[in-house]
Design an enzyme around this catalytic site. Structure first.
Site, PDB file in Angstrom:
ATOM      1  N   TYR A  54       0.821  -1.219   0.000  1.00  0.00           N
ATOM      2  CA  TYR A  54       0.000   0.000   0.000  1.00  0.00           C
ATOM      3  C   TYR A  54       0.855   1.270   0.000  1.00  0.00           C
ATOM      4  O   TYR A  54       0.422   2.305  -0.541  1.00  0.00           O
ATOM      5  CB  TYR A  54      -1.012  -0.025   1.160  1.00  0.00           C
ATOM      6  CG  TYR A  54      -2.081  -1.058   0.892  1.00  0.00           C
ATOM      7  CD1 TYR A  54      -3.083  -0.818  -0.054  1.00  0.00           C
ATOM      8  CD2 TYR A  54      -2.048  -2.294   1.522  1.00  0.00           C
ATOM      9  CE1 TYR A  54      -4.030  -1.786  -0.348  1.00  0.00           C
ATOM     10  CE2 TYR A  54      -3.000  -3.275   1.234  1.00  0.00           C
ATOM     11  CZ  TYR A  54      -3.981  -3.013   0.297  1.00  0.00           C
ATOM     12  OH  TYR A  54      -4.916  -3.973  -0.014  1.00  0.00           O
ATOM     13  N   ARG A  57       1.397   1.910  -3.598  1.00  0.00           N
ATOM     14  CA  ARG A  57       0.168   2.444  -4.224  1.00  0.00           C
ATOM     15  C   ARG A  57      -0.001   3.922  -3.862  1.00  0.00           C
ATOM     16  O   ARG A  57      -0.366   4.744  -4.671  1.00  0.00           O
ATOM     17  CB  ARG A  57      -1.084   1.682  -3.750  1.00  0.00           C
ATOM     18  CG  ARG A  57      -1.019   0.173  -3.782  1.00  0.00           C
ATOM     19  CD  ARG A  57      -1.431  -0.381  -5.134  1.00  0.00           C
ATOM     20  NE  ARG A  57      -0.360  -0.352  -6.110  1.00  0.00           N
ATOM     21  CZ  ARG A  57       0.680  -1.198  -6.117  1.00  0.00           C
ATOM     22  NH1 ARG A  57       0.812  -2.142  -5.224  1.00  0.00           N
ATOM     23  NH2 ARG A  57       1.611  -1.110  -7.049  1.00  0.00           N
ATOM     24  N   GLN A  87     -15.212   1.962  -6.038  1.00  0.00           N
ATOM     25  CA  GLN A  87     -14.451   0.880  -5.400  1.00  0.00           C
ATOM     26  C   GLN A  87     -12.980   1.290  -5.285  1.00  0.00           C
ATOM     27  O   GLN A  87     -12.181   0.573  -4.705  1.00  0.00           O
ATOM     28  CB  GLN A  87     -14.559  -0.406  -6.224  1.00  0.00           C
ATOM     29  CG  GLN A  87     -15.965  -0.963  -6.308  1.00  0.00           C
ATOM     30  CD  GLN A  87     -16.030  -2.175  -7.219  1.00  0.00           C
ATOM     31  OE1 GLN A  87     -15.593  -3.262  -6.869  1.00  0.00           O
ATOM     32  NE2 GLN A  87     -16.569  -1.987  -8.405  1.00  0.00           N
ATOM     33  N   ASN A  88     -12.662   2.443  -5.866  1.00  0.00           N
ATOM     34  CA  ASN A  88     -11.248   2.831  -5.917  1.00  0.00           C
ATOM     35  C   ASN A  88     -10.779   3.467  -4.617  1.00  0.00           C
ATOM     36  O   ASN A  88     -11.531   4.157  -3.940  1.00  0.00           O
ATOM     37  CB  ASN A  88     -11.027   3.810  -7.075  1.00  0.00           C
ATOM     38  CG  ASN A  88     -11.360   3.166  -8.412  1.00  0.00           C
ATOM     39  OD1 ASN A  88     -11.465   1.942  -8.488  1.00  0.00           O
ATOM     40  ND2 ASN A  88     -11.533   3.965  -9.439  1.00  0.00           N
ATOM     41  N   VAL A  89      -9.502   3.253  -4.344  1.00  0.00           N
ATOM     42  CA  VAL A  89      -8.928   3.806  -3.114  1.00  0.00           C
ATOM     43  C   VAL A  89      -8.058   5.031  -3.429  1.00  0.00           C
ATOM     44  O   VAL A  89      -7.447   5.607  -2.536  1.00  0.00           O
ATOM     45  CB  VAL A  89      -8.129   2.722  -2.339  1.00  0.00           C
ATOM     46  CG1 VAL A  89      -9.083   1.631  -1.845  1.00  0.00           C
ATOM     47  CG2 VAL A  89      -7.021   2.103  -3.187  1.00  0.00           C
ATOM     48  N   HIS A 105     -14.224   0.777  -0.661  1.00  0.00           N
ATOM     49  CA  HIS A 105     -13.095  -0.058  -0.225  1.00  0.00           C
ATOM     50  C   HIS A 105     -12.003   0.721   0.491  1.00  0.00           C
ATOM     51  O   HIS A 105     -10.873   0.248   0.585  1.00  0.00           O
ATOM     52  CB  HIS A 105     -12.513  -0.813  -1.443  1.00  0.00           C
ATOM     53  CG  HIS A 105     -13.476  -1.806  -2.023  1.00  0.00           C
ATOM     54  ND1 HIS A 105     -13.376  -2.318  -3.292  1.00  0.00           N
ATOM     55  CD2 HIS A 105     -14.586  -2.384  -1.477  1.00  0.00           C
ATOM     56  CE1 HIS A 105     -14.368  -3.168  -3.510  1.00  0.00           C
ATOM     57  NE2 HIS A 105     -15.119  -3.214  -2.433  1.00  0.00           N
ATOM     58  N   GLY A 170     -15.777   1.047 -15.755  1.00  0.00           N
ATOM     59  CA  GLY A 170     -14.511   0.370 -15.507  1.00  0.00           C
ATOM     60  C   GLY A 170     -14.461  -0.546 -14.301  1.00  0.00           C
ATOM     61  O   GLY A 170     -13.561  -0.430 -13.479  1.00  0.00           O
ATOM     62  N   THR A 171     -15.413  -1.457 -14.232  1.00  0.00           N
ATOM     63  CA  THR A 171     -15.311  -2.481 -13.180  1.00  0.00           C
ATOM     64  C   THR A 171     -15.684  -3.838 -13.755  1.00  0.00           C
ATOM     65  O   THR A 171     -16.588  -3.940 -14.593  1.00  0.00           O
ATOM     66  CB  THR A 171     -16.196  -2.164 -11.957  1.00  0.00           C
ATOM     67  OG1 THR A 171     -16.233  -3.324 -11.100  1.00  0.00           O
ATOM     68  CG2 THR A 171     -17.607  -1.767 -12.321  1.00  0.00           C
ATOM     69  N   SER A 172     -14.978  -4.855 -13.282  1.00  0.00           N
ATOM     70  CA  SER A 172     -15.245  -6.212 -13.773  1.00  0.00           C
ATOM     71  C   SER A 172     -16.469  -6.819 -13.090  1.00  0.00           C
ATOM     72  O   SER A 172     -16.869  -7.934 -13.423  1.00  0.00           O
ATOM     73  CB  SER A 172     -14.018  -7.102 -13.530  1.00  0.00           C
ATOM     74  OG  SER A 172     -13.731  -7.151 -12.143  1.00  0.00           O
TER      75      SER A 172
HETATM   76  P1  OAD Z   1     -10.853  -4.978 -11.972  1.00  0.00           P
HETATM   77  O1  OAD Z   1      -9.378  -4.961 -12.178  1.00  0.00           O
HETATM   78  O2  OAD Z   1     -11.474  -6.247 -11.511  1.00  0.00           O
HETATM   79  O3  OAD Z   1     -11.590  -4.561 -13.307  1.00  0.00           O
HETATM   80  C1  OAD Z   1     -11.173  -3.429 -14.012  1.00  0.00           C
HETATM   81  C2  OAD Z   1     -12.118  -3.202 -15.160  1.00  0.00           C
HETATM   82  O4  OAD Z   1     -11.693  -2.032 -15.819  1.00  0.00           O
HETATM   83  C3  OAD Z   1     -12.148  -4.332 -16.185  1.00  0.00           C
HETATM   84  O5  OAD Z   1     -13.475  -4.710 -16.480  1.00  0.00           O
HETATM   85  C4  OAD Z   1     -11.461  -3.699 -17.399  1.00  0.00           C
HETATM   86  O6  OAD Z   1     -11.992  -4.182 -18.642  1.00  0.00           O
HETATM   87  C5  OAD Z   1     -11.777  -2.235 -17.207  1.00  0.00           C
HETATM   88  N1  OAD Z   1     -10.844  -1.300 -17.877  1.00  0.00           N
HETATM   89  C6  OAD Z   1      -9.544  -1.472 -18.205  1.00  0.00           C
HETATM   90  N2  OAD Z   1      -9.061  -0.373 -18.813  1.00  0.00           N
HETATM   91  C7  OAD Z   1     -10.083   0.529 -18.855  1.00  0.00           C
HETATM   92  C8  OAD Z   1     -10.219   1.849 -19.361  1.00  0.00           C
HETATM   93  N3  OAD Z   1      -9.201   2.503 -19.955  1.00  0.00           N
HETATM   94  N4  OAD Z   1     -11.422   2.456 -19.234  1.00  0.00           N
HETATM   95  C9  OAD Z   1     -12.466   1.808 -18.646  1.00  0.00           C
HETATM   96  N5  OAD Z   1     -12.387   0.574 -18.159  1.00  0.00           N
HETATM   97  C10 OAD Z   1     -11.217  -0.071 -18.258  1.00  0.00           C
HETATM   98  O7  OAD Z   1     -11.183  -3.758 -10.982  1.00  0.00           O
HETATM   99  P2  OAD Z   1     -12.474  -3.517 -10.099  1.00  0.00           P
HETATM  100  O8  OAD Z   1     -13.692  -4.075 -10.739  1.00  0.00           O
HETATM  101  O9  OAD Z   1     -12.472  -2.088  -9.711  1.00  0.00           O
HETATM  102  O10 OAD Z   1     -10.729  -4.378  -3.986  1.00  0.00           O
HETATM  103  O11 OAD Z   1     -12.095  -4.390  -8.836  1.00  0.00           O
HETATM  104  C11 OAD Z   1     -12.925  -4.395  -7.727  1.00  0.00           C
HETATM  105  C12 OAD Z   1     -12.131  -4.606  -6.468  1.00  0.00           C
HETATM  106  O12 OAD Z   1     -11.305  -5.760  -6.600  1.00  0.00           O
HETATM  107  C13 OAD Z   1     -11.132  -3.505  -6.156  1.00  0.00           C
HETATM  108  O13 OAD Z   1     -11.721  -2.402  -5.495  1.00  0.00           O
HETATM  109  C14 OAD Z   1     -10.140  -4.197  -5.282  1.00  0.00           C
HETATM  110  C15 OAD Z   1      -9.999  -5.484  -6.046  1.00  0.00           C
HETATM  111  O14 OAD Z   1      -9.626  -6.595  -5.326  1.00  0.00           O
HETATM  112  C16 OAD Z   1      -9.965  -4.460  -2.905  1.00  0.00           C
HETATM  113  O15 OAD Z   1      -8.752  -4.407  -2.931  1.00  0.00           O
HETATM  114  C17 OAD Z   1     -10.735  -4.612  -1.632  1.00  0.00           C
END
Ligand code: OAD
Length: 231
Positions: A54, A57, A87-89, A105, A170-172
């Site tokens: 961290y 980061r 969800q971003n820190v 988070h 931008g979240t999976s």
């Molecule tokens: P992920 O890494 O799981 O997903 C990131 C998403 O962003 C994917 O769907 C990519 O396709 C998309 N992406 C990549 N480049 C992009 C761009 N230029 N513009 C838009 N989207 C783009 O991240 P999160 O879904 O945020 O938690 O992950 C959720 C949580 O999992 C995080 O908060 C973290 C992690 O473990 C903790 O650490 C508690």
């Protein structure tokens, strides 16, 4: 009264600022064992490793800037009542000028005591073993780790329930309870989802439009679209 726009953002919105996502190729979880650096078990096993993860980061935050997607999101406050549930820190939404941001988070620029969840303090430097909270206990990052409760989820649910329009960026959609928030939207609330590699969202009653684009390109389009639609 301004319409309520709720933005659910994930790591992808900060990708164009140079912050790695978690699950993309080359993402943070490819280079690290999640449970080693983001769980209470990992902390108990090797505190120094977790702090180092961290600290890196946090250091990176001082080298990056908000991108166009953050800026457009902030500008939407002129015409809409915008709340971001992220969800971003990182602090890129705030630095772009957004005023209502809920961090599900946690936040890299805050720290708290290992003793309890309260007494969160501002913290911009590295956290090292031996750095103590004013309560006398070791400081830890103000981050929600796997296996820990998500205290902001109740607030977030209330925010999503009130939304007139939801924008997911931008979240999976793999991490719960964050990914389950959309189930609390009114069934008539339109949902826009921007992601170059969007997840499928099963059993959704709402009108959904997916923009298979980067966050900044998608937000440019949505910004124009919001001027035209009635919702
Ligand atoms: P992920 O890494 O799981 O997903 C990131 C998403 O962003 C994917 O769907 C990519 O396709 C998309 N992406 C990549 N480049 C992009 C761009 N230029 N513009 C838009 N989207 C783009 O991240 P999160 O879904 O945020 O938690 O992950 C959720 C949580 O999992 C995080 O908060 C973290 C992690 O473990 C903790 O650490 C508690």
């Amino acid at each position: 009264m301004k319409k309520k726009l709720v933005i659910l953002s994930g790591a992808g919105i900060s990708a164009e600022s140079g912050i790695k996502t978690f699950r993309d190729a080359g993402g943070l979880w490819e280079g690290h064992n999640v449970m080693d650096v983001a769980s209470p078990e990992g902390w108990n096993k090797n505190m120094a490793l977790v702090l180092d993860f961290y600290n890196k980061r946090r250091q990176q935050l001082f080298e990056v800037e908000p991108n166009k997607a953050h800026t457009i999101t902030a500008e939407l406050e002129t015409d809409f009542d915008v709340t971001i549930v992220t969800q971003n820190v990182d602090d890129l939404h705030e630095r772009a000028g957004s005023t209502k941001v809920v961090h599900l988070h946690g936040e890299l620029l805050k720290a708290r005591s290992v003793l309890n969840d309260h007494g969160v303090i501002e913290w911009r430097r590295d956290i090292n073993p031996g750095d103590l909270h004013p309560d006398g206990y070791q400081l830890r990052p103000h981050i929600v780790w796997f296996g820990e409760a998500v205290p902001a989820i109740e607030d977030a649910i209330g925010i999503v329930e009130e939304a007139d329009c939801l924008i997911i960026i931008g979240t999976s959609m793999q991490v719960y309870p964050a990914a389950g928030l959309i189930d609390f939207a009114k069934s008539t609330t339109p949902i826009y989802y921007i992601d170059p590699n969007p997840a499928s969202i099963p059993n959704l009653r709402n009108p959904l439009e997916v923009f298979q684009l980067s966050a900044s390109a998608g937000m440019e389009i949505i910004k124009a679209k919001l001027k035209e639609i009635e919702f």
